[in-house]
Structures are given as C-alpha cells and as structure tokens.
Design a protein around this motif. Sequence first.
Motif, mmCIF file in Angstrom:
data_model
loop_
_atom_site.group_PDB
_atom_site.id
_atom_site.type_symbol
_atom_site.label_atom_id
_atom_site.label_comp_id
_atom_site.label_asym_id
_atom_site.label_seq_id
_atom_site.Cartn_x
_atom_site.Cartn_y
_atom_site.Cartn_z
ATOM 1 N N LEU A 114 0.930 -1.042 0.049
ATOM 2 C CA LEU A 114 0.012 0.084 -0.126
ATOM 3 C C LEU A 114 0.661 1.451 -0.062
ATOM 4 O O LEU A 114 1.992 1.291 0.656
ATOM 5 N N GLN A 115 0.596 2.214 -0.848
ATOM 6 C CA GLN A 115 1.342 3.628 -0.941
ATOM 7 C C GLN A 115 0.410 4.653 -0.200
ATOM 8 O O GLN A 115 -0.687 4.777 -0.528
ATOM 9 N N ILE A 116 1.180 5.443 0.628
ATOM 10 C CA ILE A 116 0.626 6.493 1.060
ATOM 11 C C ILE A 116 0.139 7.719 0.047
ATOM 12 O O ILE A 116 1.160 8.010 -0.384
ATOM 13 N N ASP A 117 -1.031 7.967 0.288
ATOM 14 C CA ASP A 117 -1.810 9.087 -0.751
ATOM 15 C C ASP A 117 -1.343 10.558 -0.370
ATOM 16 O O ASP A 117 -0.973 11.255 -0.979
ATOM 17 N N ALA A 118 -1.321 10.583 0.986
ATOM 18 C CA ALA A 118 -1.361 11.962 1.690
ATOM 19 C C ALA A 118 -0.915 11.768 3.174
ATOM 20 O O ALA A 118 -1.129 10.768 3.710
ATOM 21 N N ALA A 119 -0.534 12.923 3.588
ATOM 22 C CA ALA A 119 -0.288 12.930 4.958
ATOM 23 C C ALA A 119 -1.144 13.814 5.976
ATOM 24 O O ALA A 119 -1.542 14.829 5.303
ATOM 25 N N LEU A 120 -1.336 13.731 7.203
ATOM 26 C CA LEU A 120 -2.119 14.640 8.080
ATOM 27 C C LEU A 120 -1.265 14.879 9.311
ATOM 28 O O LEU A 120 -0.715 14.082 9.681
ATOM 29 N N VAL A 121 -1.703 15.931 9.725
ATOM 30 C CA VAL A 121 -1.159 16.251 11.152
ATOM 31 C C VAL A 121 -2.238 16.516 12.161
ATOM 32 O O VAL A 121 -3.039 17.131 11.739
ATOM 33 N N PHE A 122 -1.984 15.829 13.257
ATOM 34 C CA PHE A 122 -3.111 16.044 14.476
ATOM 35 C C PHE A 122 -2.285 16.157 15.759
ATOM 36 O O PHE A 122 -1.178 15.273 15.926
ATOM 37 N N PRO A 123 -2.526 16.984 16.538
ATOM 38 C CA PRO A 123 -3.734 18.192 16.323
ATOM 39 C C PRO A 123 -3.004 19.402 15.447
ATOM 40 O O PRO A 123 -1.670 19.322 15.357
ATOM 41 N N ALA A 124 -3.567 19.977 14.797
ATOM 42 C CA ALA A 124 -3.281 21.090 14.086
ATOM 43 C C ALA A 124 -4.077 22.536 14.258
ATOM 44 O O ALA A 124 -5.465 22.500 14.880
ATOM 45 N N PRO A 125 -3.691 23.484 13.952
ATOM 46 C CA PRO A 125 -4.425 24.972 14.091
ATOM 47 C C PRO A 125 -5.847 24.665 13.178
ATOM 48 O O PRO A 125 -6.177 24.228 12.191
ATOM 49 N N ASN A 126 -6.817 24.942 14.125
ATOM 50 C CA ASN A 126 -8.233 24.398 13.559
ATOM 51 C C ASN A 126 -9.174 25.427 12.951
ATOM 52 O O ASN A 126 -10.143 25.712 13.277
ATOM 53 N N TYR A 127 -8.415 26.590 12.383
ATOM 54 C CA TYR A 127 -9.215 27.447 11.861
ATOM 55 C C TYR A 127 -8.868 27.907 10.330
ATOM 56 O O TYR A 127 -7.831 27.247 9.956
ATOM 57 N N HIS A 128 -9.702 28.342 9.519
ATOM 58 C CA HIS A 128 -9.349 28.639 8.073
ATOM 59 C C HIS A 128 -8.962 29.878 8.141
ATOM 60 O O HIS A 128 -9.311 30.818 8.803
ATOM 61 N N TRP A 129 -8.069 30.147 7.044
ATOM 62 C CA TRP A 129 -7.508 31.550 6.773
ATOM 63 C C TRP A 129 -8.372 32.025 5.527
ATOM 64 O O TRP A 129 -7.621 32.248 4.356
ATOM 65 N N TYR A 130 -9.395 32.707 5.631
ATOM 66 C CA TYR A 130 -10.003 33.345 4.532
ATOM 67 C C TYR A 130 -9.529 34.808 4.982
ATOM 68 O O TYR A 130 -9.817 35.261 5.778
ATOM 69 N N GLY A 131 -9.227 35.618 3.774
ATOM 70 C CA GLY A 131 -8.712 36.875 3.751
ATOM 71 C C GLY A 131 -7.385 37.072 4.420
ATOM 72 O O GLY A 131 -6.498 36.060 4.454
ATOM 73 N N VAL A 132 -7.312 38.080 5.103
ATOM 74 C CA VAL A 132 -5.698 38.546 5.356
ATOM 75 C C VAL A 132 -5.763 38.262 7.153
ATOM 76 O O VAL A 132 -6.666 38.997 7.650
ATOM 77 N N PRO A 133 -5.006 37.417 7.840
ATOM 78 C CA PRO A 133 -4.708 37.227 9.118
ATOM 79 C C PRO A 133 -4.617 38.771 9.760
ATOM 80 O O PRO A 133 -3.650 39.336 9.057
ATOM 81 N N SER A 134 -4.579 38.961 10.858
ATOM 82 C CA SER A 134 -4.394 40.258 11.605
ATOM 83 C C SER A 134 -4.222 40.037 12.888
ATOM 84 O O SER A 134 -3.817 41.131 13.440
ATOM 85 N N GLU A 135 -4.050 38.957 13.601
ATOM 86 C CA GLU A 135 -3.909 39.033 14.998
ATOM 87 C C GLU A 135 -2.721 38.395 15.460
ATOM 88 O O GLU A 135 -1.677 37.824 14.590
ATOM 89 N N ASN A 136 -2.534 38.297 16.582
ATOM 90 C CA ASN A 136 -1.303 37.529 17.138
ATOM 91 C C ASN A 136 0.162 37.838 16.621
ATOM 92 O O ASN A 136 0.812 36.755 16.592
ATOM 93 N N ASP A 137 0.393 39.243 16.496
ATOM 94 C CA ASP A 137 1.332 39.754 15.887
ATOM 95 C C ASP A 137 2.083 38.901 14.823
ATOM 96 O O ASP A 137 3.401 38.717 14.863
ATOM 97 N N GLY A 138 1.191 38.547 13.800
ATOM 98 C CA GLY A 138 1.911 38.061 12.529
ATOM 99 C C GLY A 138 2.120 36.690 12.554
ATOM 100 O O GLY A 138 2.325 35.975 11.746
ATOM 101 N N ARG A 139 1.652 36.055 13.844
ATOM 102 C CA ARG A 139 1.656 34.580 14.006
ATOM 103 C C ARG A 139 0.870 33.597 12.981
ATOM 104 O O ARG A 139 1.428 32.858 12.426
#
Length: 213
Positions: A114-139
């Motif tokens: 069996l070949q791996i098709d993709a990998a995942l990370v868990f846990p991970a940042p759980n929000y979407h980045w729609y638009g321009v991020p503006s908080e947390n000093d550029g983090r």
Amino acid sequence: MPIHFSDVALQFLAEWELETLDIERGVRAKVIEILDPFFTCYEEVNLVTRSGDKVRADVLAVSFKNCSKPLAFAIEVKCHANDEPGKFKDSVFQASRYVQASVAPKQNAKLLGLQIDAALVFPAPNYHWYGVPSENDGREYILTGIAFLAERWNVGRLVQQKNDWEIVFGTNDAWSKKKGWMGQAKSRFPNKGILTYRDIEQDDHGPFGGEDC
C-alpha cells in the motif's frame, strides 16, 4: 543479594514501561475514534520512503468507502497543541516524509504494498485562513504560509470545525465526518474514483433534486 525476576514479571515490567513512556497513545486513540468507521486505522506502521529511508507513521488510516481504490493517509500525531509556527512546521515536515511512501514488509498482510496518498497532522491549527490574518503579532501569517506549503506536499490537517471533524488541505475541505468525501478529495485524488456526498445525493434524488422519473 541480587533480585531475580521471572520471565512473566520482566515482560510485565517491559510492557508497563512502554505504556508509561508512550505519551502519544491517548492522542492516537482520539484520532482513531474520530475517523471510525469511515477509515480503518492501524497504529505505528513502518513505512519505506521513495528514497529508501525507514519511517514510522503514528496512525495509518485507510478508507475503502465511496472510492473505487483504497485511499491511505499517514498521520503524524503530537501530544502538544501544534499551534505555534515552529512546532507546526516541524510536524508538517515530518509528515511530508510519509507521502508516497510504501508500507514496509513483515506487517499486516492487508497493507502489503500500500502506498501513502497523503499525510495529515493532528492536532493542528483548527481555523480557516480566509482573507488576511490580522492577529497575534503576525503568527497567523506564518501559520498560513506553513499550511499552504504543506498543501503542496499533500500534507493536510485533521481539525474540528464547529460540531464536525474535517480533513483540510490549505483552506480546502477534503473530508467531513458528517458528510464524507468532499470536492477537494475528488480533485486531489482523481484516480481513486471518489464519490463525494454531493454525488451520492444526486444519485439518490436525481439531477434536479427530486426523485427520478
């Protein structure tokens, strides 16, 4: 006077030590709980990368549901939040080594070749980045860049969105625990014959949303 232990006692001590030191055990169990029953999961699976390196995926999740060929995700599990750029970057890099790797021999016969098709990370940042991020000093800018770079490597995130769990690549949902496969999965893995939840709804209700005539 030296103390001697029986073989049974030594085995018990070895297993106790392994369980005590296995700090990711509970997180792996959580991943398996989230993905069940859509995926069949296996813990700590040895893989061989395309360059011949040996690596171990914390969880291997394989789905045969609503796809003509099995779809395999190798999941990098961490016991920390993974919401800092440095930690998230390291997890993504480690997970990227799993992509296109093959399951090493001398393991579960069902997984052989069996070949791996993709990998995942868990846990991970759980929000979407729609638009321009503006908080947390550029983090968020840095996390956004890491997420989009990860997407190019076929590394996604297993995250909770409201009352659902999703597999996300960049900002694109590929799978939902409540709905199943989504459009991103179909375009990202075109040779797997994936049926998205919309495909299934159309088959059930006809092309115009009603019953077939």
